[in-house]
Design a protein around this motif. Sequence first.
Motif, PDB file in Angstrom:
ATOM      1  N   GLU A 206       0.866  -1.372   0.010  1.00 39.05           N
ATOM      2  CA  GLU A 206       0.022  -0.168   0.062  1.00 39.05           C
ATOM      3  C   GLU A 206       0.986   1.246  -0.040  1.00 39.05           C
ATOM      4  O   GLU A 206       0.601   2.243  -0.665  1.00 39.05           O
ATOM      5  CB  GLU A 206      -1.020   0.019   1.121  1.00 39.05           C
ATOM      6  CG  GLU A 206      -1.943  -1.167   1.432  1.00 39.05           C
ATOM      7  CD  GLU A 206      -2.918  -1.032   2.279  1.00 39.05           C
ATOM      8  OE1 GLU A 206      -3.831  -1.850   2.422  1.00 39.05           O
ATOM      9  OE2 GLU A 206      -2.626  -0.518   3.385  1.00 39.05           O
ATOM     10  N   VAL A 207       1.889   1.358   0.867  1.00 43.73           N
ATOM     11  CA  VAL A 207       2.697   2.180   0.838  1.00 43.73           C
ATOM     12  C   VAL A 207       3.649   2.351  -0.427  1.00 43.73           C
ATOM     13  O   VAL A 207       3.835   3.631  -1.036  1.00 43.73           O
ATOM     14  CB  VAL A 207       3.758   2.351   2.024  1.00 43.73           C
ATOM     15  CG1 VAL A 207       4.830   3.347   2.071  1.00 43.73           C
ATOM     16  CG2 VAL A 207       2.976   2.328   3.477  1.00 43.73           C
ATOM     17  N   LYS A 208       3.723   1.470  -1.136  1.00 47.62           N
ATOM     18  CA  LYS A 208       4.610   1.314  -2.622  1.00 47.62           C
ATOM     19  C   LYS A 208       3.804   1.912  -3.324  1.00 47.62           C
ATOM     20  O   LYS A 208       4.345   2.849  -4.145  1.00 47.62           O
ATOM     21  CB  LYS A 208       4.943   0.058  -2.732  1.00 47.62           C
ATOM     22  CG  LYS A 208       5.804  -0.003  -4.138  1.00 47.62           C
ATOM     23  CD  LYS A 208       6.271  -1.466  -4.229  1.00 47.62           C
ATOM     24  CE  LYS A 208       7.456  -2.043  -3.517  1.00 47.62           C
ATOM     25  NZ  LYS A 208       8.544  -1.434  -3.410  1.00 47.62           N
ATOM     26  N   GLU A 209       2.516   1.745  -3.350  1.00 47.98           N
ATOM     27  CA  GLU A 209       1.340   2.278  -4.243  1.00 47.98           C
ATOM     28  C   GLU A 209       1.336   3.769  -4.117  1.00 47.98           C
ATOM     29  O   GLU A 209       1.086   4.376  -5.346  1.00 47.98           O
ATOM     30  CB  GLU A 209       0.151   1.427  -4.601  1.00 47.98           C
ATOM     31  CG  GLU A 209      -0.884   1.854  -5.466  1.00 47.98           C
ATOM     32  CD  GLU A 209      -0.372   1.547  -6.654  1.00 47.98           C
ATOM     33  OE1 GLU A 209      -0.804   2.444  -7.821  1.00 47.98           O
ATOM     34  OE2 GLU A 209       0.406   0.748  -7.054  1.00 47.98           O
ATOM     35  N   ALA A 210       1.024   3.860  -3.039  1.00 47.87           N
ATOM     36  CA  ALA A 210       0.925   5.604  -2.537  1.00 47.87           C
ATOM     37  C   ALA A 210       1.975   6.427  -2.933  1.00 47.87           C
ATOM     38  O   ALA A 210       2.083   7.585  -3.518  1.00 47.87           O
ATOM     39  CB  ALA A 210       0.509   5.765  -1.342  1.00 47.87           C
ATOM     40  N   SER A 211       3.181   5.969  -2.718  1.00 48.77           N
ATOM     41  CA  SER A 211       4.461   6.753  -2.984  1.00 48.77           C
ATOM     42  C   SER A 211       4.542   6.829  -4.634  1.00 48.77           C
ATOM     43  O   SER A 211       4.982   7.699  -5.321  1.00 48.77           O
ATOM     44  CB  SER A 211       5.660   6.043  -2.479  1.00 48.77           C
ATOM     45  OG  SER A 211       5.983   4.842  -2.986  1.00 48.77           O
ATOM     46  N   ARG A 212       4.110   5.479  -5.494  1.00 47.64           N
ATOM     47  CA  ARG A 212       4.395   5.587  -6.741  1.00 47.64           C
ATOM     48  C   ARG A 212       3.309   6.579  -7.331  1.00 47.64           C
ATOM     49  O   ARG A 212       3.683   7.339  -8.265  1.00 47.64           O
ATOM     50  CB  ARG A 212       4.070   4.325  -7.315  1.00 47.64           C
ATOM     51  CG  ARG A 212       4.111   4.333  -8.866  1.00 47.64           C
ATOM     52  CD  ARG A 212       3.524   3.065  -9.727  1.00 47.64           C
ATOM     53  NE  ARG A 212       4.636   1.901  -9.299  1.00 47.64           N
ATOM     54  CZ  ARG A 212       4.433   1.069  -8.488  1.00 47.64           C
ATOM     55  NH1 ARG A 212       3.457   0.775  -7.570  1.00 47.64           N
ATOM     56  NH2 ARG A 212       5.437   0.033  -8.174  1.00 47.64           N
ATOM     57  N   SER A 213       2.040   6.863  -6.884  1.00 48.82           N
ATOM     58  CA  SER A 213       1.244   7.709  -7.225  1.00 48.82           C
ATOM     59  C   SER A 213       1.631   9.384  -6.780  1.00 48.82           C
ATOM     60  O   SER A 213       1.472  10.102  -7.736  1.00 48.82           O
ATOM     61  CB  SER A 213      -0.195   7.634  -6.693  1.00 48.82           C
ATOM     62  OG  SER A 213      -0.750   6.236  -6.795  1.00 48.82           O
ATOM     63  N   ILE A 214       2.067   9.307  -5.713  1.00 50.16           N
ATOM     64  CA  ILE A 214       2.889  10.652  -5.467  1.00 50.16           C
ATOM     65  C   ILE A 214       3.889  11.137  -6.469  1.00 50.16           C
ATOM     66  O   ILE A 214       3.959  12.350  -6.770  1.00 50.16           O
ATOM     67  CB  ILE A 214       3.370  10.621  -3.958  1.00 50.16           C
ATOM     68  CG1 ILE A 214       2.300  10.675  -3.173  1.00 50.16           C
ATOM     69  CG2 ILE A 214       4.139  11.829  -3.744  1.00 50.16           C
ATOM     70  CD1 ILE A 214       2.638  10.447  -1.465  1.00 50.16           C
ATOM     71  N   ARG A 215       4.730  10.178  -6.860  1.00 50.80           N
ATOM     72  CA  ARG A 215       5.744  10.521  -7.603  1.00 50.80           C
ATOM     73  C   ARG A 215       5.333  10.838  -9.140  1.00 50.80           C
ATOM     74  O   ARG A 215       5.692  11.781  -9.806  1.00 50.80           O
ATOM     75  CB  ARG A 215       6.824   9.416  -7.781  1.00 50.80           C
ATOM     76  CG  ARG A 215       8.038   9.669  -8.437  1.00 50.80           C
ATOM     77  CD  ARG A 215       9.136   8.339  -8.368  1.00 50.80           C
ATOM     78  NE  ARG A 215      10.258   8.636  -9.178  1.00 50.80           N
ATOM     79  CZ  ARG A 215      10.127   8.693 -10.404  1.00 50.80           C
ATOM     80  NH1 ARG A 215       9.392   8.531 -11.292  1.00 50.80           N
ATOM     81  NH2 ARG A 215      11.724   8.952 -11.045  1.00 50.80           N
ATOM     82  N   THR A 216       4.295  10.179  -9.609  1.00 55.20           N
ATOM     83  CA  THR A 216       3.557  10.317 -10.717  1.00 55.20           C
ATOM     84  C   THR A 216       3.025  11.656 -10.890  1.00 55.20           C
ATOM     85  O   THR A 216       3.182  12.380 -11.956  1.00 55.20           O
ATOM     86  CB  THR A 216       2.524   9.349 -11.065  1.00 55.20           C
ATOM     87  OG1 THR A 216       3.348   7.960 -11.177  1.00 55.20           O
ATOM     88  CG2 THR A 216       1.932   9.673 -12.368  1.00 55.20           C
ATOM     89  N   LEU A 217       2.306  12.069  -9.743  1.00 52.72           N
ATOM     90  CA  LEU A 217       1.763  13.350  -9.873  1.00 52.72           C
ATOM     91  C   LEU A 217       2.559  14.547  -9.776  1.00 52.72           C
ATOM     92  O   LEU A 217       2.515  15.528 -10.440  1.00 52.72           O
ATOM     93  CB  LEU A 217       0.808  13.518  -8.507  1.00 52.72           C
ATOM     94  CG  LEU A 217      -0.550  12.615  -8.721  1.00 52.72           C
ATOM     95  CD1 LEU A 217      -1.246  12.722  -7.311  1.00 52.72           C
ATOM     96  CD2 LEU A 217      -1.254  13.058  -9.743  1.00 52.72           C
TER      97      LEU A 217
END
Length: 367
Positions: A206-217
């Motif tokens: 879950e943290v990995k997916e959230a960090s990926r979204s933050i980096r993409t944005l």
Amino acid sequence: MTIGDARKRRRSLVLTLAFVCISLGDGLFAFQSQTRVDVGLTLLASTALLARRRFPALVFVLTLPGLAFGTTYAYVATLLALGSAAYFVDRRWVIFACGGATFGANMTWISLYGSFSPIVPTMLTGAVYMAAPIALGVLIKTRQTLTDQLVELERVRDRDQLARAELVLSTERARLAREMHDVVSHQVSLIAVQAGALMVSTSNPEVKEASRSIRTLAVRTLDELRQMVSVLRASGGDAQGIDPQPAIGDLSALVAGSGLDVTLTVHVASPLPATIERAVYRTVQEGLTNVLKHAPGSTVLVSVELDDKIVSIEVSNTGATEPLLDLPSARHGLVGLAERAELLSGHITTARTGHDGFKLSVMLPID
């Protein structure tokens, strides 16, 4: 025809009618005895003055018989026609010819009904009668020309001042935008780097997916800032030179990445102008951003419809069900949308709905 031109025409008509009345009074009522020839010549000269604007030289010629052969020694019609010719005719030789004709007609009258004795004062008097209307007509024309030139200079000066003000404002906006880009890009770059580091170091899905979204944005934000600054720096730059530009087809991805419970409805049958599609996308984007800031956890309805060459965009949401996020806001989002809609001849409306709900509506006409 402008209001100023209409006023000038009315003043000219009133002046012409006054000239006709003065000429008739001089020719018909100055002396008691009138022959039919005198009356006819006076009527010819006076009525001819009605056409002094369109045919000044011809009107002058029609007044000469009354000056040369009228027994009443009437000067007014010829002098008024001579002054009008000096005002309306641009060719100097025509004006000089009219002046010479006036002098000759005056001398003809003196030879028929008067006396040349003494000859020098008589000829000087005839020269004065010839020169005075010409000088007055040229003087009035010069004054009017200078007045028109001053008015035009004032207009040019106002346009130049407006252009300079717009240039200064544009330059200042570009400078501020570049400074904003430098500051914001630095902060967003740090966010992207830290999110990438977190994505690599964590083992929590879950943290990995959230960090990926933050980096993409963060990366997407940096790219949009770069595009905006490239437009500002380009000479006469516009958004059409940037590829790709957001359009209505990108709304699904925008909604999917918003993290909100959004129902999207799009009813647009035909392709729209690029400026309209870009405005639709930015409107929905700003609406979803406002929901994230002020109504997290709410249900959102987004609709885009085309009806009779009017594109209507509506973003409505219910009240917040989660704690409000402490996010910075310049409170310029709706102002910017209103300015964009006004530039496209549209309008924006906002309203409170239900229990702490909100609705944003924008109407954009298609030319």
